[in-house]
Design a protein around this motif. Sequence first.
Motif, PDB file in Angstrom:
ATOM      1  N   ASN A   1      -8.481  10.082  -1.530  1.00  0.00           N
ATOM      2  CA  ASN A   1      -7.542  11.186  -1.772  1.00  0.00           C
ATOM      3  C   ASN A   1      -7.153  11.227  -3.241  1.00  0.00           C
ATOM      4  N   ARG A   2      -6.682  12.397  -3.671  1.00  0.00           N
ATOM      5  CA  ARG A   2      -6.157  12.553  -5.027  1.00  0.00           C
ATOM      6  C   ARG A   2      -4.635  12.470  -4.948  1.00  0.00           C
ATOM      7  N   ILE A   3      -4.068  11.744  -5.885  1.00  0.00           N
ATOM      8  CA  ILE A   3      -2.608  11.686  -5.955  1.00  0.00           C
ATOM      9  C   ILE A   3      -2.185  12.100  -7.358  1.00  0.00           C
ATOM     10  N   GLU A   4      -1.116  12.868  -7.419  1.00  0.00           N
ATOM     11  CA  GLU A   4      -0.574  13.304  -8.705  1.00  0.00           C
ATOM     12  C   GLU A   4       0.937  13.166  -8.665  1.00  0.00           C
ATOM     13  N   ILE A   5       1.462  12.500  -9.698  1.00  0.00           N
ATOM     14  CA  ILE A   5       2.904  12.349  -9.815  1.00  0.00           C
ATOM     15  C   ILE A   5       3.280  12.861 -11.203  1.00  0.00           C
ATOM     16  N   LYS A   6       3.805  14.083 -11.248  1.00  0.00           N
ATOM     17  CA  LYS A   6       4.248  14.705 -12.515  1.00  0.00           C
ATOM     18  C   LYS A   6       3.250  14.534 -13.661  1.00  0.00           C
ATOM     19  N   GLY A   7       2.007  14.959 -13.446  1.00  0.00           N
ATOM     20  CA  GLY A   7       1.016  14.929 -14.522  1.00  0.00           C
ATOM     21  C   GLY A   7       0.147  13.686 -14.549  1.00  0.00           C
ATOM     22  N   TRP A   8       0.592  12.598 -13.924  1.00  0.00           N
ATOM     23  CA  TRP A   8      -0.223  11.387 -13.821  1.00  0.00           C
ATOM     24  C   TRP A   8      -1.112  11.535 -12.595  1.00  0.00           C
ATOM     25  N   LYS A   9      -2.419  11.339 -12.750  1.00  0.00           N
ATOM     26  CA  LYS A   9      -3.348  11.583 -11.643  1.00  0.00           C
ATOM     27  C   LYS A   9      -4.252  10.399 -11.384  1.00  0.00           C
TER      28      LYS A   9
ATOM     29  N   SER B   1       0.821  -1.219   0.000  1.00  0.00           N
ATOM     30  CA  SER B   1       0.000   0.000   0.000  1.00  0.00           C
ATOM     31  C   SER B   1       0.850   1.262   0.000  1.00  0.00           C
ATOM     32  N   THR B   2       0.273   2.317  -0.543  1.00  0.00           N
ATOM     33  CA  THR B   2       0.900   3.630  -0.455  1.00  0.00           C
ATOM     34  C   THR B   2       0.624   4.165   0.943  1.00  0.00           C
ATOM     35  N   CYS B   3       1.677   4.661   1.592  1.00  0.00           N
ATOM     36  CA  CYS B   3       1.586   5.051   2.996  1.00  0.00           C
ATOM     37  C   CYS B   3       2.047   6.486   3.194  1.00  0.00           C
ATOM     38  N   VAL B   4       1.485   7.102   4.222  1.00  0.00           N
ATOM     39  CA  VAL B   4       1.924   8.427   4.642  1.00  0.00           C
ATOM     40  C   VAL B   4       2.239   8.334   6.128  1.00  0.00           C
ATOM     41  N   GLY B   5       3.315   8.978   6.541  1.00  0.00           N
ATOM     42  CA  GLY B   5       3.692   8.974   7.948  1.00  0.00           C
ATOM     43  C   GLY B   5       2.691   9.750   8.796  1.00  0.00           C
ATOM     44  N   LEU B   6       2.489   9.308  10.024  1.00  0.00           N
ATOM     45  CA  LEU B   6       1.541   9.980  10.928  1.00  0.00           C
ATOM     46  C   LEU B   6       1.870  11.463  11.079  1.00  0.00           C
ATOM     47  N   GLU B   7       3.179  11.765  11.086  1.00  0.00           N
ATOM     48  CA  GLU B   7       3.593  13.158  11.264  1.00  0.00           C
ATOM     49  C   GLU B   7       3.280  14.032  10.034  1.00  0.00           C
ATOM     50  N   ALA B   8       2.872  13.415   8.919  1.00  0.00           N
ATOM     51  CA  ALA B   8       2.563  14.169   7.698  1.00  0.00           C
ATOM     52  C   ALA B   8       1.055  14.308   7.457  1.00  0.00           C
TER      53      ALA B   8
ATOM     54  N   LYS C   1       0.502  -0.524  -9.570  1.00  0.00           N
ATOM     55  CA  LYS C   1      -0.414  -1.370 -10.349  1.00  0.00           C
ATOM     56  C   LYS C   1      -1.431  -0.518 -11.102  1.00  0.00           C
ATOM     57  N   LYS C   2      -2.031   0.451 -10.398  1.00  0.00           N
ATOM     58  CA  LYS C   2      -3.039   1.315 -11.028  1.00  0.00           C
ATOM     59  C   LYS C   2      -2.461   2.051 -12.231  1.00  0.00           C
ATOM     60  N   GLY C   3      -1.190   2.409 -12.152  1.00  0.00           N
ATOM     61  CA  GLY C   3      -0.545   3.143 -13.236  1.00  0.00           C
ATOM     62  C   GLY C   3       0.188   2.269 -14.226  1.00  0.00           C
TER      63      GLY C   3
END
Length: 144
Positions: free
Chosen positions: A84-92, A46-53, A128-130
Amino acid sequence: MSLKKLLKEKGYHRIKLSYTKTNHLEVVAKINDIEGNFILDTGASSTCVGLEAIEHFELLAEDSDVKAAGAGATDMLTQIAQKNRIEIKGWKKKKVDLVLFDLRHVNEALVNHKAEKVHGIIGADILKKGKAVIDYKNKALYLK
């Protein structure tokens, strides 16, 4: 034909990667239009984010039954932030669920090696999604 040209023709976005001092691949991504630094981790489910973020990305955290297990750590309590929305250099991608957990052990290891801290980890769910292709030699990630 080069890999770059082939994948561009197939509609992929090319995303430049950089190596951290710990030899992890790092990528800049936006969550809900807010930029952060992430390690690319093909072994993380899974894509994860730290609690502090959580505040940095203005996430809505909910308790989760999922226990996170990673290198050197198991049974860590997690929270989840849904849709949530995620964007990586134009890929959304929209409606992405993020696992929230304590990334201090990851960031301590990075800091100990004079590397920058990260806000999170881009995992296999996003890859996988991308329909990801990783070009290690040219430090590029391709997402469709």
